[in-house]
Design an enzyme around this catalytic site. Structure first.
Site, PDB file in Angstrom:
ATOM      1  N   LEU A  35     -42.797 -55.631  15.156  1.00  0.00           N
ATOM      2  CA  LEU A  35     -42.534 -56.362  13.911  1.00  0.00           C
ATOM      3  C   LEU A  35     -43.795 -56.491  13.054  1.00  0.00           C
ATOM      4  CD1 LEU A  35     -40.486 -59.336  15.440  1.00  0.00           C
ATOM      5  CD2 LEU A  35     -39.557 -57.499  13.976  1.00  0.00           C
ATOM      6  N   SER A 108     -41.824 -48.734  12.457  1.00  0.00           N
ATOM      7  CA  SER A 108     -40.916 -47.731  13.067  1.00  0.00           C
ATOM      8  C   SER A 108     -39.781 -48.431  13.817  1.00  0.00           C
ATOM      9  CB  SER A 108     -41.687 -46.763  13.967  1.00  0.00           C
ATOM     10  OG  SER A 108     -42.654 -47.387  14.777  1.00  0.00           O
TER      11      SER A 108
HETATM   12  N1  LIG Z   1     -39.077 -54.784   3.478  1.00  0.00           N
HETATM   13  C1  LIG Z   1     -40.145 -54.639   4.263  1.00  0.00           C
HETATM   14  N2  LIG Z   1     -39.984 -54.581   5.618  1.00  0.00           N
HETATM   15  C2  LIG Z   1     -41.062 -54.432   6.400  1.00  0.00           C
HETATM   16  N3  LIG Z   1     -42.348 -54.317   5.966  1.00  0.00           N
HETATM   17  C3  LIG Z   1     -42.551 -54.367   4.623  1.00  0.00           C
HETATM   18  C4  LIG Z   1     -41.466 -54.541   3.729  1.00  0.00           C
HETATM   19  N4  LIG Z   1     -41.972 -54.561   2.466  1.00  0.00           N
HETATM   20  C5  LIG Z   1     -43.303 -54.418   2.553  1.00  0.00           C
HETATM   21  N5  LIG Z   1     -43.666 -54.283   3.849  1.00  0.00           N
HETATM   22  C6  LIG Z   1     -45.057 -53.997   4.269  1.00  0.00           C
HETATM   23  O1  LIG Z   1     -45.044 -52.630   4.668  1.00  0.00           O
HETATM   24  C7  LIG Z   1     -45.530 -52.479   5.993  1.00  0.00           C
HETATM   25  C8  LIG Z   1     -44.551 -51.669   6.855  1.00  0.00           C
HETATM   26  O2  LIG Z   1     -44.583 -50.329   6.520  1.00  0.00           O
HETATM   27  P1  LIG Z   1     -44.164 -49.248   7.607  1.00  0.00           P
HETATM   28  O3  LIG Z   1     -44.371 -47.920   6.956  1.00  0.00           O
HETATM   29  O4  LIG Z   1     -44.869 -49.524   8.865  1.00  0.00           O
HETATM   30  O5  LIG Z   1     -42.590 -49.543   7.806  1.00  0.00           O
HETATM   31  S1  LIG Z   1     -41.490 -48.638   8.509  1.00  0.00           S
HETATM   32  O6  LIG Z   1     -42.092 -48.062   9.724  1.00  0.00           O
HETATM   33  O7  LIG Z   1     -41.068 -47.596   7.576  1.00  0.00           O
HETATM   34  O8  LIG Z   1     -40.358 -49.544   8.821  1.00  0.00           O
HETATM   35  C9  LIG Z   1     -45.633 -53.849   6.585  1.00  0.00           C
HETATM   36  O9  LIG Z   1     -46.881 -53.824   7.268  1.00  0.00           O
HETATM   37  P2  LIG Z   1     -47.143 -54.606   8.652  1.00  0.00           P
HETATM   38  O10 LIG Z   1     -47.061 -56.060   8.280  1.00  0.00           O
HETATM   39  O11 LIG Z   1     -48.533 -54.166   9.018  1.00  0.00           O
HETATM   40  O12 LIG Z   1     -46.127 -54.181   9.660  1.00  0.00           O
HETATM   41  C10 LIG Z   1     -45.603 -54.807   5.406  1.00  0.00           C
HETATM   42  O13 LIG Z   1     -46.913 -55.174   5.052  1.00  0.00           O
HETATM   43  N1  LIG Z   2     -53.194 -59.647  21.316  1.00  0.00           N
HETATM   44  C1  LIG Z   2     -53.205 -59.470  19.998  1.00  0.00           C
HETATM   45  N2  LIG Z   2     -53.100 -58.214  19.521  1.00  0.00           N
HETATM   46  C2  LIG Z   2     -53.095 -58.021  18.175  1.00  0.00           C
HETATM   47  N3  LIG Z   2     -53.148 -59.001  17.234  1.00  0.00           N
HETATM   48  C3  LIG Z   2     -53.237 -60.277  17.662  1.00  0.00           C
HETATM   49  C4  LIG Z   2     -53.263 -60.556  19.050  1.00  0.00           C
HETATM   50  N4  LIG Z   2     -53.345 -61.892  19.180  1.00  0.00           N
HETATM   51  C5  LIG Z   2     -53.392 -62.398  17.938  1.00  0.00           C
HETATM   52  N5  LIG Z   2     -53.322 -61.445  17.003  1.00  0.00           N
HETATM   53  C6  LIG Z   2     -53.368 -61.682  15.537  1.00  0.00           C
HETATM   54  O1  LIG Z   2     -52.090 -61.345  14.980  1.00  0.00           O
HETATM   55  C7  LIG Z   2     -52.239 -60.840  13.642  1.00  0.00           C
HETATM   56  C8  LIG Z   2     -51.552 -59.501  13.574  1.00  0.00           C
HETATM   57  O2  LIG Z   2     -51.668 -58.941  12.280  1.00  0.00           O
HETATM   58  P1  LIG Z   2     -51.590 -57.379  12.036  1.00  0.00           P
HETATM   59  O3  LIG Z   2     -52.503 -56.656  12.975  1.00  0.00           O
HETATM   60  O4  LIG Z   2     -51.771 -57.155  10.571  1.00  0.00           O
HETATM   61  O5  LIG Z   2     -50.069 -57.061  12.470  1.00  0.00           O
HETATM   62  P2  LIG Z   2     -49.121 -55.853  12.029  1.00  0.00           P
HETATM   63  O6  LIG Z   2     -50.005 -54.661  11.732  1.00  0.00           O
HETATM   64  O7  LIG Z   2     -48.230 -55.621  13.207  1.00  0.00           O
HETATM   65  O8  LIG Z   2     -48.380 -56.331  10.820  1.00  0.00           O
HETATM   66  C9  LIG Z   2     -53.730 -60.766  13.365  1.00  0.00           C
HETATM   67  O9  LIG Z   2     -54.103 -61.897  12.602  1.00  0.00           O
HETATM   68  C10 LIG Z   2     -54.364 -60.812  14.776  1.00  0.00           C
HETATM   69  O10 LIG Z   2     -55.639 -61.396  14.774  1.00  0.00           O
END
Ligand SMILES: Nc1ncnc2c1ncn2[C@@H]1O[C@H](COP(=O)(O)OS(=O)(=O)O)[C@@H](OP(=O)(O)O)[C@H]1O
Ligand SMILES: Nc1ncnc2c1ncn2[C@@H]1O[C@H](COP(=O)(O)OP(=O)(O)O)[C@@H](O)[C@H]1O
Length: 199
Positions: A35, A108
């Site tokens: 997530l 993904s």
């Molecule tokens: N609708 C919606 N759902 C999920 N995420 C969203 C959405 N809109 C923008 N974002 C931002 O885009 C990042 C996810 O992009 P991805 O290319 O990893 O998504 S996917 O694999 O195609 O589902 C995701 O990054 P992470 O928070 O690092 O997971 C978000 O920052």
């Molecule tokens: N074991 C851990 N592994 C990765 N992130 C962690 C962990 N514990 C706490 N965190 C915190 O969770 C948050 C995750 O953010 P991020 O790496 O941007 O997530 P994502 O890329 O899945 O959206 C960061 O603020 C990170 O410091």
């Protein structure tokens, strides 16, 4: 010789094996999935940093960054997420062919997409790493304030809120990022790579 229509595959003069020999380690894809807020980017970068410090050849492909360039034409509707992951799979394959360890950080969310990418690789090259973290923890972290906006209905099709996440069935590595520190999580990934003689 592989052919598709009028296009014929051209074999590289320098082979993947030549590159692996030069690098002194195997290549693979570390496919971080989970997530938003589960820790994919944090962990992919932390693992990359350790690999770099120890002179292994590695690189990070991150969802947010790739969507600024290569995949800027794609939305978050399921069919565009399918295409996002297919393209990343192909790019990751190029990195693996070039002898590198590529860390990918994409939500993904669909099982079928991840399995499609797995099939692009040789056995053992695709390492699925599931960031197992309850949504309430991700939502509490909310590093970019996206959950708050999604709950208000300002972002549609948001994973875990209004779009599904399909949990991996048999990932190579599970990281309980709500219970483990970042250091423990990195250590688990590096240990796996050493156990499998990739490093
Ligand atoms: N609708 C919606 N759902 C999920 N995420 C969203 C959405 N809109 C923008 N974002 C931002 O885009 C990042 C996810 O992009 P991805 O290319 O990893 O998504 S996917 O694999 O195609 O589902 C995701 O990054 P992470 O928070 O690092 O997971 C978000 O920052
Ligand atoms: N074991 C851990 N592994 C990765 N992130 C962690 C962990 N514990 C706490 N965190 C915190 O969770 C948050 C995750 O953010 P991020 O790496 O941007 O997530 P994502 O890329 O899945 O959206 C960061 O603020 C990170 O410091």
């Amino acid at each position: 010789m592989k052919k598709r229509g009028n296009i014929t595959w051209h074999l590289s003069t320098v082979s993947k094996d030549d590159r692996l020999l030069l690098n002194g380690h195997k290549s693979c894809v570390l496919w971080f999935t989970g997530l938003s807020g589960s820790g994919k980017s944090t962990l992919a970068n932390a693992v990359d940093q350790i690999l770099f410090q120890e002179s292994y050849r590695s690189y990070v492909l991150d969802g947010d960054n790739i969507r600024h360039g290569l995949n800027r034409d794609l939305s978050f509707l399921p069919k565009d997420r399918n295409e996002n992951i297919r393209r990343i799979g192909e790019v990751a394959k190029l990195f693996v062919d070039s002898g590198q360890i590529v860390c990918t950080a994409f939500i993904s969310p669909f099982l079928e997409d991840r399995e499609l990418v797995r099939k692009m690789f040789e056995p053992g090259e695709f390492i699925e790493i599931y960031l197992n973290c309850p949504i309430y923890v991700c939502e509490d972290r909310d590093p970019k304030g996206l959950y708050k906006r999604a709950r208000k209905g300002e972002i549609l099709e948001f994973t875990g809120v209004s779009s599904p996440y399909e949990t991996p069935i048999n990932p190579e590595i599970i990281i309980d990022s709500d219970k483990m520190t970042i250091e423990q999580s990195v250590e688990k990934v590096i240990r796996y790579l050493k156990d499998k003689k990739i490093l």
